[in-house]
Design an enzyme around this catalytic site. Structure first.
Site, mmCIF file in Angstrom:
data_model
loop_
_atom_site.group_PDB
_atom_site.id
_atom_site.type_symbol
_atom_site.label_atom_id
_atom_site.label_comp_id
_atom_site.label_asym_id
_atom_site.label_seq_id
_atom_site.Cartn_x
_atom_site.Cartn_y
_atom_site.Cartn_z
ATOM 1 N N LEU A 23 -18.490 -1.306 1.955
ATOM 2 C CA LEU A 23 -19.388 -0.324 1.556
ATOM 3 C C LEU A 23 -18.842 -0.202 -0.110
ATOM 4 C CD1 LEU A 23 -19.128 2.525 4.224
ATOM 5 C CD2 LEU A 23 -20.864 0.842 3.604
ATOM 6 N N TYR A 55 0.902 -1.252 -0.074
ATOM 7 C CA TYR A 55 -0.027 -0.088 -0.088
ATOM 8 C C TYR A 55 1.040 1.202 0.061
ATOM 9 C CZ TYR A 55 -4.102 -2.900 1.449
ATOM 10 O OH TYR A 55 -4.755 -3.935 1.406
ATOM 11 N N ARG A 81 -16.181 0.295 -1.762
ATOM 12 C CA ARG A 81 -15.315 1.471 -1.993
ATOM 13 C C ARG A 81 -16.089 2.695 -1.914
ATOM 14 N NH1 ARG A 81 -14.056 -3.192 -4.225
ATOM 15 N NH2 ARG A 81 -11.888 -3.776 -4.171
ATOM 16 N N GLY A 82 -17.000 3.108 -1.173
ATOM 17 C CA GLY A 82 -17.861 4.189 -0.955
ATOM 18 C C GLY A 82 -19.062 4.206 -1.793
ATOM 19 N N SER A 123 -22.136 3.616 0.412
ATOM 20 C CA SER A 123 -21.894 4.412 1.773
ATOM 21 C C SER A 123 -23.316 5.369 1.749
ATOM 22 C CB SER A 123 -20.770 5.260 1.629
ATOM 23 O OG SER A 123 -20.637 6.067 0.606
#
Length: 338
Positions: free
Chosen positions: A209, A56, A211-212, A215
């Site tokens: 979620l 990452y 990746r949003g 959400s």
């Protein structure tokens, strides 16, 4: 904070874990000070599981977690459990160039992660994707050697199919499989989830979620940076995005009736899938700010009865999402999709 076992052989962990990837890469710019403060707030709330990967932002995320642990208030550092993925190879330009699961590479990756995190052991260690050139038995066996030496406590897997899970579990005790699982990513329910439950292996669910996307905060006109994963993710493109946002609006109606946010409803749904089966699913929440963390933690107070679950199922049936969860080239690397 409620806790649950990470499989029959793993540690006791918080009911929600914190996925830290977005604090370093793939979802646009992040604020380092706010990221550290969010990790501290998570620990203060009783979150114990911190998930990362050594690739990452090429080690940035591990160093960020290391900083957060060093500066955490007294007593909080000791409760943190680190879950680390390794094996993904990247070039200087950030491009993905393969996976390495050779035993010698496993030892090397672990040495660097221990240094960056500033810890003397990693609590759960797993290869991010199966190396097609190395039998999973060899990779898992190498992690087992690290367990014997005290550098790793537990062995996990990531994005693997049922057959690979069985082969790995026959090699060494496996605590959990980390894999995408959400209302709109339910592929594990057919073969993978029954296999993990049979073998006493937990699921750490990422992308709860999506990746949003689900959400309740993502909008059609949102501008994404070229380096943002969602800028080329199939589910965020054109008609796919339009369709998927209609699913979110259907969820919003249910959430409003319960007096909760869309995100809380979606996280609570994933939690409910584990609560009905010996609490074997631990959602990873990818909160990058204290505000989003607070919202996500509120999902722990949401109770879903049969009527709620039926309404959610009607609003977002399995396989109702438009678009794959990864671009085609990345889907090809997923052992879980075979």
């Amino acid at each position: 904070m409620r806790t649950r076992p990470l499989g029959s052989t793993g540690p006791q962990v918080s009911a929600l874990g914190l996925g830290c990837m977005g604090m370093s890469s793939l979802y646009g710019e992040a604020d380092r000070a706010e990221s550290v403060a969010t990790i501290h707030a998570a620990l203060e709330a009783g979150v114990t599981l911190l998930d990362t990967g050594d690739f990452y932002a090429m080690g940035h995320n591990e160093m960020l977690i290391g900083e957060a642990l060093r500066t955490a208030p007294a007593g909080l550092r000791e409760q943190a459990l680190t879950s680390v993925k390794f094996g993904a190879l990247r070039g200087p330009d950030g491009n993905w160039i393969g996976y390495d699961g050779r035993p010698a590479a496993v030892q090397n990756f672990a040495a660097y992660s221990l240094q960056r995190l500033g810890v003397d052991h990693i609590d759960v260690y797993r290869i991010a994707r199966v190396d097609p050139d190395v039998p999973i038995e060899e990779t898992v066996g190498a992690i087992a050697e690290l367990v014997e030496k005290g550098y790793v406590k537990h062995i996990g897997l990531s994005e693997v199919g049922a057959e690979t899970i069985r082969r790995a579990a026959a090699t060494a005790p496996i605590s959990d499989v980390q894999i995408e699982y959400s209302l709109i990513s339910r592929g594990i329910e057919d073969r993978i989830l029954p296999t993990t439950r049979e073998l006493g292996i937990a699921i750490t669910a990422y992308g709860v979620l999506s990746r949003g996307l689900i959400s309740g905060h993502f909008t059609r006109d949102r501008q994404l940076a070229a380096t943002d994963f969602r800028a080329f993710s199939p589910r965020f493109q054109g008609e796919n995005l339009d369709h998927n946002l209609t699913l979110v609006e259907a969820l919003r109606k249910i959430a409003e009736q319960k007096g909760v946010s869309v995100a809380q409803l979606a996280i609570a749904w994933v939690l409910s899938r584990g609560q009905r089966h010996n609490t074997d699913i631990v959602p990873l929440i990818g909160a990058r700010t204290r505000e989003r963390l607070s919202e996500a933690l509120g999902a722990l107070e949401v109770t879903l009865d049969d009527a709620d679950l039926n309404a959610i199922e009607a609003a977002v049936p399995a396989d109702s999402a438009a678009g794959e969860r990864y671009p085609q080239a990345q889907m090809a690397h997923l052992d879980s999709e075979r």
